[in-house]
Design an enzyme around this catalytic site. Sequence first.
Site, PDB file in Angstrom:
ATOM      1  N   ASP A 237       0.818  -1.220   0.000  1.00 39.63           N
ATOM      2  CA  ASP A 237       0.000   0.000   0.000  1.00 39.63           C
ATOM      3  C   ASP A 237       0.849   1.266   0.000  1.00 39.63           C
ATOM      4  O   ASP A 237       2.027   1.256   0.349  1.00 39.63           O
ATOM      5  CB  ASP A 237      -0.974   0.006   1.183  1.00 39.63           C
ATOM      6  CG  ASP A 237      -0.282  -0.201   2.530  1.00 39.63           C
ATOM      7  OD1 ASP A 237       0.800  -0.823   2.577  1.00 39.63           O
ATOM      8  OD2 ASP A 237      -0.820   0.264   3.558  1.00 39.63           O
TER       9      ASP A 237
ATOM     10  N   GLU B  45      -0.792  -2.019   5.306  1.00 37.21           N
ATOM     11  CA  GLU B  45       0.137  -1.882   6.432  1.00 37.21           C
ATOM     12  C   GLU B  45      -0.008  -0.525   7.087  1.00 37.21           C
ATOM     13  O   GLU B  45       0.119  -0.387   8.294  1.00 37.21           O
ATOM     14  CB  GLU B  45       1.581  -2.095   5.965  1.00 37.21           C
ATOM     15  CG  GLU B  45       2.599  -2.178   7.095  1.00 37.21           C
ATOM     16  CD  GLU B  45       3.048  -0.827   7.645  1.00 37.21           C
ATOM     17  OE1 GLU B  45       3.253  -0.706   8.874  1.00 37.21           O
ATOM     18  OE2 GLU B  45       3.188   0.126   6.851  1.00 37.21           O
ATOM     19  N   GLU B  46      -0.287   0.503   6.268  1.00 37.00           N
ATOM     20  CA  GLU B  46      -0.277   1.874   6.767  1.00 37.00           C
ATOM     21  C   GLU B  46      -1.531   2.250   7.552  1.00 37.00           C
ATOM     22  O   GLU B  46      -1.493   3.152   8.385  1.00 37.00           O
ATOM     23  CB  GLU B  46      -0.128   2.855   5.593  1.00 37.00           C
ATOM     24  CG  GLU B  46       1.207   2.767   4.866  1.00 37.00           C
ATOM     25  CD  GLU B  46       2.352   3.373   5.649  1.00 37.00           C
ATOM     26  OE1 GLU B  46       2.138   3.824   6.780  1.00 37.00           O
ATOM     27  OE2 GLU B  46       3.479   3.369   5.115  1.00 37.00           O
TER      28      GLU B  46
ATOM     29  N   HIS C  12       7.741   9.102   4.545  1.00 31.93           N
ATOM     30  CA  HIS C  12       6.466   9.822   4.544  1.00 31.93           C
ATOM     31  C   HIS C  12       6.609  11.277   4.120  1.00 31.93           C
ATOM     32  O   HIS C  12       5.612  11.993   4.060  1.00 31.93           O
ATOM     33  CB  HIS C  12       5.750   9.730   5.905  1.00 31.93           C
ATOM     34  CG  HIS C  12       5.323   8.337   6.268  1.00 31.93           C
ATOM     35  ND1 HIS C  12       4.292   8.085   7.159  1.00 31.93           N
ATOM     36  CD2 HIS C  12       5.762   7.118   5.871  1.00 31.93           C
ATOM     37  CE1 HIS C  12       4.142   6.779   7.297  1.00 31.93           C
ATOM     38  NE2 HIS C  12       5.027   6.171   6.518  1.00 31.93           N
TER      39      HIS C  12
END
Length: 381
Positions: free
Chosen positions: A75, A133-134, A356
């Site tokens: 993802d 996962e996020e 990020h």
Amino acid sequence: MTLCTSTLAQWTVNERRYLHQYPELSGEEYQTAAYIRKWLQQWQIELIPCESPSVVGLLRGTDGSKTIALRADIDALPVNEEGDKAYLSKNPGVAHVCGHDGHTAILLAAAKWLAENRGEVRPNVLFLFQSSEEMLPSGAEALVRQGVVDDVDAVFGLHLWQPLVKGKIGISNGSMMASSDDLRIVITGYGGHGSMPHETVDPIFVASQVITAVQGIVSRRINPMEPAVISICRMESGTTYNIIPNTAILYGTIRVQSEKTRQLLVAELKQTIEAICSAWGAKGEVIVDWGTPPVVNDKEMSQYVAGVVADHWGEDVLCYVEPVMGGEDFSYYLERKPGSFIFIGMGGDKSAYPHHHPRFDIDEDVIPTGVELFIQLVKQF
């Protein structure tokens, strides 16, 4: 002997750049999943039923008495990517700014090599291309719940890691990453005119006391040898400059390295906040949205990784990392099966921005290391 040839390395880089241009958010990775399934089917890797959009493949080994699982997260994040590279995201507002495109390409390359050389592969290999996962709900938790790893003997995952210097492979014999839980504190008071605070129960004032007090929990109620973080990151209250509102809502995150500390911290939060609010005539409600548990590596499996790294790259490449307070849902696999999570260092000029960040990019020089590590972990298992 290096198994990830220059040809395979370039193939992996090309795949990574393609995936980078078409990122998808957690739970929405349907095109990515279809792309992965196409390759697995081409390599005659058996597809294992699981909840979409995760994809699980199985390569049966020549012996097959043991099964090793390798995992990649697929993802992306809700970020507008910045920069001028040729392979920028083509999906506005979505970008691979954590490295999951690299993880996916690395696992695809490992699957490709293992499938093309299956006569050299003794254990069964389970390829976990995991969604979400996020964001919650966790894709790892879903696969564990579905029983996908029930027959696995060991599970390994890697993360291309910008904080670790390029050229190093980092492991831990125990705690590696923190739990990650969302915190919401709702303070209910009694609003009124800003000029007459004595006729109100001011939730903003009470919130200021709460914000200070929660840091005291970490410093005075938690063992200083136990890492713990409470961060209040957002506050909502009020509508204008002269009205004391009825409510204030605080949002934050809780990070710890052990389940025992995790439970203690939440219990202390509830007791402290309810007491402070009550002292000022307000009501305090603590709501915890439980997230991912701590990532705790199995010591035996980490030592296995250490041996593979030392034998293949040398002792100077291996390093033991201190636990970090970031979270990772690989923890769900490690709660069920022995395994190890591994950092591939890539810090330096080619990966100068943190995970990020809108300009984050991975250092593609380290991609062959990830592919080689996965292959060697299988061959030597």
